[in-house]
Every structure is written in C-alpha cells, then in structure tokens.
Scaffold this motif. Structure first.
Motif, short mmCIF file in Angstrom:
data_model
loop_
_atom_site.label_atom_id
_atom_site.label_comp_id
_atom_site.label_asym_id
_atom_site.label_seq_id
_atom_site.Cartn_x
_atom_site.Cartn_y
_atom_site.Cartn_z
N ALA A 1 1.20 11.34 7.77
CA ALA A 1 2.39 11.48 6.91
C ALA A 1 2.79 12.94 6.76
CB ALA A 1 2.10 10.87 5.53
N ASP A 2 1.80 13.81 6.64
CA ASP A 2 2.09 15.25 6.57
C ASP A 2 2.74 15.73 7.87
OD1 ASP A 2 1.18 15.56 4.01
OD2 ASP A 2 -0.83 16.22 4.60
N SER A 3 2.27 15.21 8.99
CA SER A 3 2.84 15.61 10.28
C SER A 3 4.29 15.16 10.40
CB SER A 3 2.02 15.01 11.43
OG SER A 3 0.71 15.53 11.43
N VAL A 4 4.58 13.96 9.93
CA VAL A 4 5.97 13.49 9.94
C VAL A 4 6.84 14.40 9.09
CG1 VAL A 4 7.50 11.62 9.20
CG2 VAL A 4 5.35 11.08 10.37
N ARG A 5 6.34 14.74 7.90
CA ARG A 5 7.11 15.61 7.00
C ARG A 5 7.33 16.98 7.63
NH1 ARG A 5 3.89 15.20 3.22
NH2 ARG A 5 4.83 13.41 2.17
N GLN A 6 6.28 17.53 8.27
CA GLN A 6 6.39 18.84 8.89
C GLN A 6 7.36 18.82 10.06
OE1 GLN A 6 4.84 21.89 7.86
NE2 GLN A 6 6.51 22.50 9.22
N SER A 7 7.35 17.73 10.84
CA SER A 7 8.26 17.63 11.98
C SER A 7 9.71 17.62 11.52
CB SER A 7 7.95 16.35 12.77
OG SER A 7 6.67 16.40 13.33
N VAL A 8 9.99 16.87 10.47
CA VAL A 8 11.36 16.84 9.93
C VAL A 8 11.75 18.20 9.38
CG1 VAL A 8 12.84 15.82 8.16
CG2 VAL A 8 11.26 14.37 9.45
N ASP A 9 10.82 18.84 8.69
CA ASP A 9 11.10 20.18 8.15
C ASP A 9 11.39 21.17 9.26
OD1 ASP A 9 10.78 19.20 5.63
OD2 ASP A 9 8.80 20.10 5.28
N ASP A 10 10.63 21.07 10.36
CA ASP A 10 10.85 21.99 11.48
C ASP A 10 12.24 21.83 12.06
OD1 ASP A 10 8.31 22.96 11.19
OD2 ASP A 10 7.44 21.79 12.84
N VAL A 11 12.67 20.57 12.20
CA VAL A 11 14.01 20.32 12.74
C VAL A 11 15.07 20.84 11.79
CG1 VAL A 11 15.66 18.51 13.35
CG2 VAL A 11 13.28 18.35 14.12
N ALA A 12 14.83 20.65 10.49
CA ALA A 12 15.82 21.06 9.49
C ALA A 12 15.72 22.54 9.15
CB ALA A 12 15.61 20.23 8.22
N LEU B 1 -2.85 9.96 5.73
CA LEU B 1 -2.26 11.06 4.98
C LEU B 1 -1.91 12.22 5.91
CD1 LEU B 1 -4.54 11.03 1.80
CD2 LEU B 1 -2.15 10.30 1.95
N ALA B 2 -2.78 12.50 6.86
CA ALA B 2 -2.51 13.58 7.82
C ALA B 2 -1.29 13.24 8.67
CB ALA B 2 -3.73 13.81 8.71
N MET C 1 0.85 -1.19 0.00
CA MET C 1 0.00 0.00 0.00
C MET C 1 0.89 1.25 0.00
SD MET C 1 -2.86 1.11 2.81
CE MET C 1 -3.50 -0.57 2.83
N GLU C 2 0.60 2.18 -0.89
CA GLU C 2 1.42 3.38 -1.01
C GLU C 2 0.59 4.62 -0.66
OE1 GLU C 2 3.05 3.61 -4.90
OE2 GLU C 2 3.88 1.57 -4.86
N LEU C 3 1.29 5.65 -0.16
CA LEU C 3 0.59 6.90 0.20
C LEU C 3 -0.12 7.50 -1.00
CD1 LEU C 3 3.11 8.65 2.62
CD2 LEU C 3 0.90 7.65 3.20
N ARG C 4 0.51 7.40 -2.17
CA ARG C 4 -0.13 8.01 -3.34
C ARG C 4 -1.44 7.32 -3.68
NH1 ARG C 4 2.88 6.03 -8.88
NH2 ARG C 4 3.18 3.85 -8.30
N GLN C 5 -1.53 6.02 -3.43
CA GLN C 5 -2.79 5.31 -3.67
C GLN C 5 -3.88 5.83 -2.74
OE1 GLN C 5 -1.42 1.31 -3.03
NE2 GLN C 5 -1.04 0.94 -5.21
N LEU C 6 -3.50 6.06 -1.49
CA LEU C 6 -4.48 6.62 -0.55
C LEU C 6 -4.87 8.03 -0.95
CD1 LEU C 6 -3.01 5.38 2.86
CD2 LEU C 6 -4.83 4.34 1.48
N GLU C 7 -3.91 8.83 -1.42
CA GLU C 7 -4.20 10.20 -1.86
C GLU C 7 -5.19 10.19 -3.02
OE1 GLU C 7 -1.93 14.13 -3.72
OE2 GLU C 7 -0.81 12.26 -3.38
N TYR C 8 -4.97 9.27 -3.98
CA TYR C 8 -5.87 9.20 -5.13
C TYR C 8 -7.26 8.72 -4.70
CZ TYR C 8 -1.43 9.31 -7.73
OH TYR C 8 -0.19 9.63 -8.22
N PHE C 9 -7.29 7.76 -3.79
CA PHE C 9 -8.57 7.26 -3.29
C PHE C 9 -9.36 8.37 -2.60
CE2 PHE C 9 -10.53 5.48 0.70
CZ PHE C 9 -11.72 5.07 0.10
#
Length: 295
Positions: A75-86, A72-73, A1-9
């Motif tokens: 996954a966005d939170s994970v991405r935002q957390s990494v961005d905040d650290v970086a 999806l939310a 299962m991929e995130l993009r599949q969930l996004e399209y769904f």
C-alpha cells in the motif's frame, strides 16, 4: 478487511502491548482493541493471545503477520508511485545536527524544502557527532550534520561542507599569547578547555596528540564552542577549537596556530546509501545551497 486494522495488528504484534501500540498509531487503546477484534471476527481466528501480561501472537497471528506487513508495504508503494507521478512528497525527514552549530546554508535549505514540500514533516535534533553518526547508521535519523576527523564515516554517503585545521586560543595575558604558532607539546604544558569526546574537534585533537605521544590535560569541557571560548577568555585554560569557531572573538582571545596538527576537522552532511525520497530531495537541495559535489 481494512488497512488500518492491519496497521493496528502489526503495531500490537511488534510492541507486544496494546497500550504502546495505541500510542504508536495515535488512537485509544480501546480503538485498537476493537479494530483487532473486528479483524479476528472477519478472519475467523484469534490473532492475539491476551491472557498473559503481554500481547503475544497465536499460531494464526504468526501466520498473518508476514502477510500483513507485506500488504502495508504494498500500500505504501502504491501511494509512493502516485506521489511520484504527481510530483508530491510525503512522510518525514529526521535530521541531526551537531550541538551549538549554526550553518545558515543548511537552514536555508530546510526553509526551501518546507516551502516546496509542505506534506513532509521535518524533525531536527542536536547531539554530539558520534551519537548522530550512530543514529544515521541505525536508521533513527535520516541524515545529520556532524563534525569528524580526517574523513567522513565509512559506509555512509557524505558531503563535506567545511574542511579546516584546529587552533589554540588563549586570553591576551596567557604565556602562549606572544606566539603566532605553537607545537602540541607547548600547548599541552597548560590546562586545556575542550569540546567533549564524541565531537569532531575533540577527535582531531586527541588523534594529533596521540600521534605526538602526548596525553593532554583536559581540565574543562563544554558542549558549545561559545562556552569553551568564554572559559579560555577568563584565563581558565587553552581553548582547542576549529579556526572558523574563533572568527568573532576579537581582542578577548589570541589565536595560536598549531604547527604540528595535521588532521583536518571536517563538518559534513551524512546520510544512508539508500535514503527515502524525501531525504534524497533534502540532500539535493542542501547540496545546491552549498554548491558542493557529493562524495
């Protein structure tokens, strides 16, 4: 299962249409359909009923939708957390600006923001102030520069940039041109040239006139202050604008103060109480550009 599949769904579920969903996620309709078929095979159940004119969720699809959105939310939170650290910002900021308004400090802030955060997409659109405020409230815009009467809109964060009174302006041969100050009643003896309903200056004028028991005769309207002044300079009526809009017209117009206009015309930046990280950073940079404290 991929995130993009969930996004399209999720896109198909919310749009109820494969074509619109494909446009939303920026791939072909066949690509969306193929990925959702793959997801359905992996889950062992049909998620979308394709038999009717619209794409509707099956019972399994309805059960999966809440979890797909949550995934999806997360996954966005994970991405935002990494961005905040970086120290990175991504995403987009949608900005509204009152029609025909030029504010160099705001443009400076946008330029500095773009230089500092190239990963954030900036989108700018013009409109009248009432529409822009409504779009910020609904979430269609992240922030907006608007003209308002007396105070910033309730329920939104705000930063007042300019606070001033409205004035009348007439051609040099107009009967009012011999006066330094005039009352609203005196001004309303003549045709009025004004910005349209929905703008801050018009809201101030209408409010003050109503308070004085007057019904102005608005004979001409234009969205751009330059057009309002140009019409007045040709003797077509009395222009009603804020003082700063009349600074550069020299001998083409005579500015007349309105003695009994008591409502302040405000130019303000407004945004939602819980802005996303990129919007919050742009607000902060704009605040620095104007050296103004947020109210």
């Amino acid at each position: 299962m991929e995130l993009r599949q969930l996004e399209y769904f999720v896109a198909v579920a919310e749009e109820a249409n494969f074509t619109r969903a494909a446009a939303r996620v920026h791939i072909s309709q066949s690509g969306v359909s193929a990925q959702i078929r793959a997801l359905e095979r992996e889950l062992g159940a049909e998620l979308i009923d394709r038999s009717g004119g619209t794409a509707t969720l099956t019972t399994a699809g309805k059960a999966a939708l809440t979890h797909a959105r949550a995934t999806l939310a997360a996954a966005d939170s994970v991405r935002q957390s990494v961005d905040d650290v970086a120290g990175l910002l991504r995403g987009s900021v949608r900005i509204g600006m009152v029609t025909a308004c030029t504010v160099p400090q705001l443009f400076d802030a946008l330029a500095r923001f773009r230089s500092a955060y190239p990963g954030v997409e900036l989108a700018l659109q013009e409109g009248n102030s009432d529409r822009l405020v409504a779009d910020v409230r609904s979430g269609d815009l992240d922030l907006a520069l608007v003209g308002v009467a007396a105070r910033a809109p309730d329920g939104l964060e705000s930063m007042v940039i300019v606070e001033e009174r409205i004035c009348a302006a007439v051609s040099p041969n107009h009967p009012l041109a011999s006066l330094e100050r005039a009352t609203l009643a005196q001004v309303n003896r003549y045709p009025i040239v004004s910005l349209p309903v929905g703008t801050g200056v018009r809201a101030v004028f209408d409010r003050d006139c109503a308070g004085a028991g007057l019904s102005p005769s608005i004979t001409l309207q234009a969205s751009a202050p330059d057009a309002v002044t140009d019409l007045a300079a040709r003797g077509l009526g009395v222009a009603i604008l804020s003082a700063s809009m009349l600074d550069t017209y020299g001998d083409r117009l005579t500015v007349v103060e309105l003695a009994d206009s008591t409502t302040a015309a405000l130019l303000a930046l407004v945004w939602t109480p819980k802005p996303n990280a990129a919007s919050a950073r742009l607000v902060s940079m704009t605040q620095d550009a104007f050296s103004i404290t947020v109210s």
